[in-house]
Design an enzyme around this catalytic site. Structure first.
Site, PDB file in Angstrom:
ATOM      1  N   LYS A  22       0.852  -1.166  -0.051  1.00  0.00           N
ATOM      2  CA  LYS A  22      -0.025   0.066   0.006  1.00  0.00           C
ATOM      3  C   LYS A  22       0.751   1.001   0.215  1.00  0.00           C
ATOM      4  CE  LYS A  22      -1.770   1.568   4.006  1.00  0.00           C
ATOM      5  NZ  LYS A  22      -1.499   3.240   3.975  1.00  0.00           N
ATOM      6  N   ASN A  23       1.884   1.354   0.896  1.00  0.00           N
ATOM      7  CA  ASN A  23       2.662   2.713   1.069  1.00  0.00           C
ATOM      8  C   ASN A  23       3.574   2.660  -0.136  1.00  0.00           C
ATOM      9  OD1 ASN A  23       1.054   3.065   3.148  1.00  0.00           O
ATOM     10  ND2 ASN A  23       2.916   2.930   4.741  1.00  0.00           N
ATOM     11  N   ARG A  92      -4.427  10.452   4.724  1.00  0.00           N
ATOM     12  CA  ARG A  92      -3.343  11.404   4.596  1.00  0.00           C
ATOM     13  C   ARG A  92      -2.496  11.281   3.580  1.00  0.00           C
ATOM     14  NH1 ARG A  92       0.188  14.094   8.105  1.00  0.00           N
ATOM     15  NH2 ARG A  92       2.202  13.724   7.527  1.00  0.00           N
ATOM     16  N   CYS A 116      -5.568   8.090   9.936  1.00  0.00           N
ATOM     17  CA  CYS A 116      -5.539   7.525  10.997  1.00  0.00           C
ATOM     18  C   CYS A 116      -5.432   8.557  12.180  1.00  0.00           C
ATOM     19  CB  CYS A 116      -4.483   6.608  11.239  1.00  0.00           C
ATOM     20  SG  CYS A 116      -4.747   5.047  10.301  1.00  0.00           S
ATOM     21  N   ARG A 121       0.253  14.887  12.984  1.00  0.00           N
ATOM     22  CA  ARG A 121       0.745  14.479  11.797  1.00  0.00           C
ATOM     23  C   ARG A 121       0.640  15.748  10.905  1.00  0.00           C
ATOM     24  NH1 ARG A 121      -1.328   8.731   9.818  1.00  0.00           N
ATOM     25  NH2 ARG A 121       0.641   8.550   9.058  1.00  0.00           N
ATOM     26  N   PRO A 122       1.471  16.777  11.107  1.00  0.00           N
ATOM     27  CA  PRO A 122       1.447  18.063  10.152  1.00  0.00           C
ATOM     28  C   PRO A 122       1.986  17.700   8.871  1.00  0.00           C
ATOM     29  CG  PRO A 122       3.020  18.343  12.229  1.00  0.00           C
ATOM     30  CD  PRO A 122       2.259  16.906  12.325  1.00  0.00           C
ATOM     31  N   VAL A 123       1.821  18.556   7.953  1.00  0.00           N
ATOM     32  CA  VAL A 123       2.640  18.422   6.523  1.00  0.00           C
ATOM     33  C   VAL A 123       3.643  19.692   6.492  1.00  0.00           C
ATOM     34  CG1 VAL A 123       0.985  17.012   5.607  1.00  0.00           C
ATOM     35  CG2 VAL A 123       0.562  19.464   5.486  1.00  0.00           C
ATOM     36  N   ASP A 124       3.944  20.434   7.549  1.00  0.00           N
ATOM     37  CA  ASP A 124       4.787  21.492   7.521  1.00  0.00           C
ATOM     38  C   ASP A 124       6.045  21.323   6.794  1.00  0.00           C
ATOM     39  OD1 ASP A 124       5.352  19.859   9.745  1.00  0.00           O
ATOM     40  OD2 ASP A 124       6.785  21.282  10.485  1.00  0.00           O
ATOM     41  N   ASP A 305       4.732   0.887  11.984  1.00  0.00           N
ATOM     42  CA  ASP A 305       3.541   0.174  11.339  1.00  0.00           C
ATOM     43  C   ASP A 305       3.402  -1.245  12.023  1.00  0.00           C
ATOM     44  OD1 ASP A 305       2.505   2.398  10.340  1.00  0.00           O
ATOM     45  OD2 ASP A 305       3.022   1.729   8.271  1.00  0.00           O
ATOM     46  N   ILE A 327       7.772   7.570  16.939  1.00  0.00           N
ATOM     47  CA  ILE A 327       7.154   8.232  15.580  1.00  0.00           C
ATOM     48  C   ILE A 327       5.982   8.921  16.040  1.00  0.00           C
ATOM     49  CG2 ILE A 327       6.840   7.937  13.326  1.00  0.00           C
ATOM     50  CD1 ILE A 327       9.507   6.926  13.566  1.00  0.00           C
ATOM     51  N   ARG A 397      -8.716  -0.602   4.702  1.00  0.00           N
ATOM     52  CA  ARG A 397      -7.972   0.493   4.015  1.00  0.00           C
ATOM     53  C   ARG A 397      -6.521  -0.304   3.648  1.00  0.00           C
ATOM     54  NH1 ARG A 397      -6.667   4.811   7.818  1.00  0.00           N
ATOM     55  NH2 ARG A 397      -5.269   5.263   5.888  1.00  0.00           N
TER      56      ARG A 397
HETATM   57  C1  UD1 Z   1       4.250   6.869   6.509  1.00  0.00           C
HETATM   58  C2  UD1 Z   1       3.486   5.562   6.115  1.00  0.00           C
HETATM   59  C3  UD1 Z   1       2.908   5.387   7.686  1.00  0.00           C
HETATM   60  C4  UD1 Z   1       3.911   5.047   8.703  1.00  0.00           C
HETATM   61  C5  UD1 Z   1       4.736   6.144   8.754  1.00  0.00           C
HETATM   62  C6  UD1 Z   1       5.948   6.231   9.591  1.00  0.00           C
HETATM   63  C7  UD1 Z   1       2.490   6.027   3.921  1.00  0.00           C
HETATM   64  C8  UD1 Z   1       1.462   6.209   3.217  1.00  0.00           C
HETATM   65  N1  UD1 Z   1       2.341   6.011   5.270  1.00  0.00           N
HETATM   66  O1  UD1 Z   1       3.184   8.028   6.867  1.00  0.00           O
HETATM   67  O2  UD1 Z   1       2.128   4.053   7.216  1.00  0.00           O
HETATM   68  O3  UD1 Z   1       3.381   4.894   9.853  1.00  0.00           O
HETATM   69  O4  UD1 Z   1       5.211   6.689   7.283  1.00  0.00           O
HETATM   70  O5  UD1 Z   1       6.835   5.252   8.997  1.00  0.00           O
HETATM   71  O6  UD1 Z   1       3.812   5.818   3.538  1.00  0.00           O
HETATM   72  N2  UD1 Z   1       5.918  14.925  10.548  1.00  0.00           N
HETATM   73  C9  UD1 Z   1       5.667  16.304  10.885  1.00  0.00           C
HETATM   74  N3  UD1 Z   1       5.711  17.177   9.483  1.00  0.00           N
HETATM   75  C10 UD1 Z   1       5.677  16.896   8.282  1.00  0.00           C
HETATM   76  C11 UD1 Z   1       5.749  15.350   8.148  1.00  0.00           C
HETATM   77  C12 UD1 Z   1       5.759  14.672   9.249  1.00  0.00           C
HETATM   78  O7  UD1 Z   1       5.748  16.854  12.016  1.00  0.00           O
HETATM   79  O8  UD1 Z   1       5.695  17.634   7.437  1.00  0.00           O
HETATM   80  C13 UD1 Z   1       5.875  14.063  11.713  1.00  0.00           C
HETATM   81  C14 UD1 Z   1       4.796  13.125  11.893  1.00  0.00           C
HETATM   82  O9  UD1 Z   1       3.938  13.830  12.587  1.00  0.00           O
HETATM   83  C15 UD1 Z   1       5.520  11.823  12.555  1.00  0.00           C
HETATM   84  C16 UD1 Z   1       6.833  11.876  11.836  1.00  0.00           C
HETATM   85  O10 UD1 Z   1       7.028  13.039  11.455  1.00  0.00           O
HETATM   86  O11 UD1 Z   1       5.606  12.098  13.940  1.00  0.00           O
HETATM   87  C17 UD1 Z   1       6.942  10.934  10.676  1.00  0.00           C
HETATM   88  O12 UD1 Z   1       5.843  10.951   9.707  1.00  0.00           O
HETATM   89  P1  UD1 Z   1       6.029  10.581   8.433  1.00  0.00           P
HETATM   90  O13 UD1 Z   1       7.163   9.722   7.976  1.00  0.00           O
HETATM   91  O14 UD1 Z   1       5.872  11.767   7.507  1.00  0.00           O
HETATM   92  O15 UD1 Z   1       4.733   9.710   8.226  1.00  0.00           O
HETATM   93  P2  UD1 Z   1       3.819   9.586   6.899  1.00  0.00           P
HETATM   94  O16 UD1 Z   1       4.745   9.761   5.705  1.00  0.00           O
HETATM   95  O17 UD1 Z   1       2.361  10.185   6.882  1.00  0.00           O
END
Ligand code: UD1
Length: 417
Positions: A22-23, A92, A116, A121-124, A305, A327, A397
């Protein structure tokens, strides 16, 4: 809302085939936005998240043809670089369209994602990276709005933390940027490598994927390609845990242990015998598992995961395990549900201390997120009597044909509408 009824106490035996990851599939399908030519993907899993993403791509003007596990995407008619809230709220990973859209169309409007409920889980970091590449990015009315005049510009990017989708988004955007982009502190997950190899097949120039420094030489355009999605390492690990917990002996086909080193190591520490073959893995479980402690961290460390699944197996193991989640801040929601089955778990911040009990007892439990649900299924497989896992849409999912695969392994499970 669908529920899964599990009659516990059955030893899993036999074979099951693992689906595409999936990922890996989610970012790779988004990569099709980067070209006007058709791109074909094989081994695409049949999952709710994939259906959601395909629907999202379709409303942007992408033509989609799906036959079995083969999906062909033609983004030549891409005319609507918008990802509306209604479509992205459940997932997400929809943020993965942002980088490709800005790179290809010069503009994107993407709703802030849901997914989830396992933390803020921000996208900054995604936004910061695109800004460094010359895009103007703002958040307005719940949407990320990014605009760039002309092409993005190559830049040196450094993310504050290791982010998987952040690395993927920026890598895709950089493929069409002018000049070189260097992503430092990049995620090293195998899914990032799979995406890079797909992008390379499409004509991108990427080196270093799988290390923490990825270099991308931007090109003016990408072309069509065919790519096979890698096997799902988390699905693989989940079935290994399911067999491990109930003294099982199973073989998982169409997968490989190569991306599962630490998970395989921990299962061996727990007393399992693992026989890794070229395209399959066999696990033989002991009578009773030994407790195994772990700490989640970015790849190649223990995957977050797989945390819930290991918490579940520790619930019935001999001894005490300490589980540290580094994480996500809110990823122990399954603990309360496991306690309903009689598990002995103490939570203190990001640490769970799990002391194995001789037996769990079936009960009704509620799935709260994708992997948490997998943990509950595993516990249900070993618990005495019946366990009813409510809200299994979370599982749909991320796990293809979960009930059918469990049935093939001899489990007594039934889906109730
Ligand atoms: C991906 C995986 C998810 C897995 C996660 C960690 C996919 C589709 N999903 O999620 O299954 O659990 O990696 O291995 O591949 N963060 C920020 N700002 C950002 C981005 C991330 O603060 O802009 C933080 C997140 O809140 C979290 C950490 O960084 O605490 C890691 O998150 P991230 O690796 O981005 O997770 P996803 O890519 O969403």
């Amino acid at each position: 809302m669908d529920k899964l009824l599990i009659e516990g106490g059955v030893r899993l035996t036999g074979e099951a085939a693992i689906s595409g990851a999936k990922n890996a599939a989610l970012p790779i399908l988004c990569a099709a936005l980067l070209t006007r030519e058709a791109v074909t993907f094989t081994n695409v899993p049949d999952l709710q998240d994939i259906a959601t993403l395909l629907k999202l791509l379709a409303q942007m003007g992408v033509k989609i043809n799906r036959e079995g596990d083969t999906v062909t995407l033609d983004a030549s008619g891409l005319d609507n670089p918008v990802a509306p809230y209604e479509m992205v709220k459940t997932m997400r990973a929809s943020i993965l369209v942002l980088g490709p859209l800005v790179a290809r169309c010069g503009e994107a409007r993407v709703s802030l994602p849901g997914g989830c409920a396992i933390g803020a889980r921000p996208v900054d970091q995604h936004i910061k990276g695109l800004q460094a590449m010359g895009a103007e990015v703002g958040v307005e009315h719940g949407y990320v709005h990014a605009v760039v005049a002309g092409r993005l510009k190559g830049a040196r990017l450094f993310t504050d933390m290791v982010t998987v989708t952040g690395t993927e988004n920026l890598m895709m955007a950089a493929c069409l940027a002018e000049g070189e982009t260097v992503i430092e502190n990049a995620a090293r997950e195998p899914e990032v490598v799979d995406l890079a190899s797909c992008l390379s097949a499409m004509g991108a120039r990427i080196s270093g994927a799988g290390t923490d420094v990825v270099r991308i030489q931007g090109v003016a355009q990408l072309h069509g390609a065919t790519h096979r999605i890698m096997p799902d390492r988390i699905e693989t690990g989940t079935y290994l845990c399911a067999a491990a917990v109930c003294g099982g002996d199973i073989r998982l086909t169409r997968t490989s242990s190569s991306y599962l080193d630490i998970v395989v190591d921990k299962l061996m520490d727990a007393g399992c015998e693992i026989i890794a073959e070229r395209d399959s893995i066999r696990l033989k479980a002991p009578e009773r598992l030994a407790a195994v402690s772990l700490r989640t961290a970015p790849y190649p460390a223990f995957p977050t995961d797989m945390q819930a699944q290991f918490m579940a197996i520790n619930c019935v193991a001999q001894g005490t395990a300490v589980i540290r989640e580094t994480i996500f801040e809110n990823r122990f929601m399954h603990a309360v549900e496991l306690q309903r089955l009689g598990a002995d778990i103490k939570i203190d911040g990001n640490t769970a201390v799990v002391t194995g009990v001789a037996r769990l007892e079936g009960a009704t439990v509620m799935a709260t997120d994708l992997r948490a649900s997998a943990g509950l299924i595993i516990a249900g497989l070993v618990a005495d009597g019946e366990t009813l896992v409510d809200r299994i849409y979370h599982l749909d999912r991320g796990y293809e044909k979960l009930d059918a695969k469990l049935l093939a392994l001899g489990a007594r499970v039934r889906r109730l509408a």
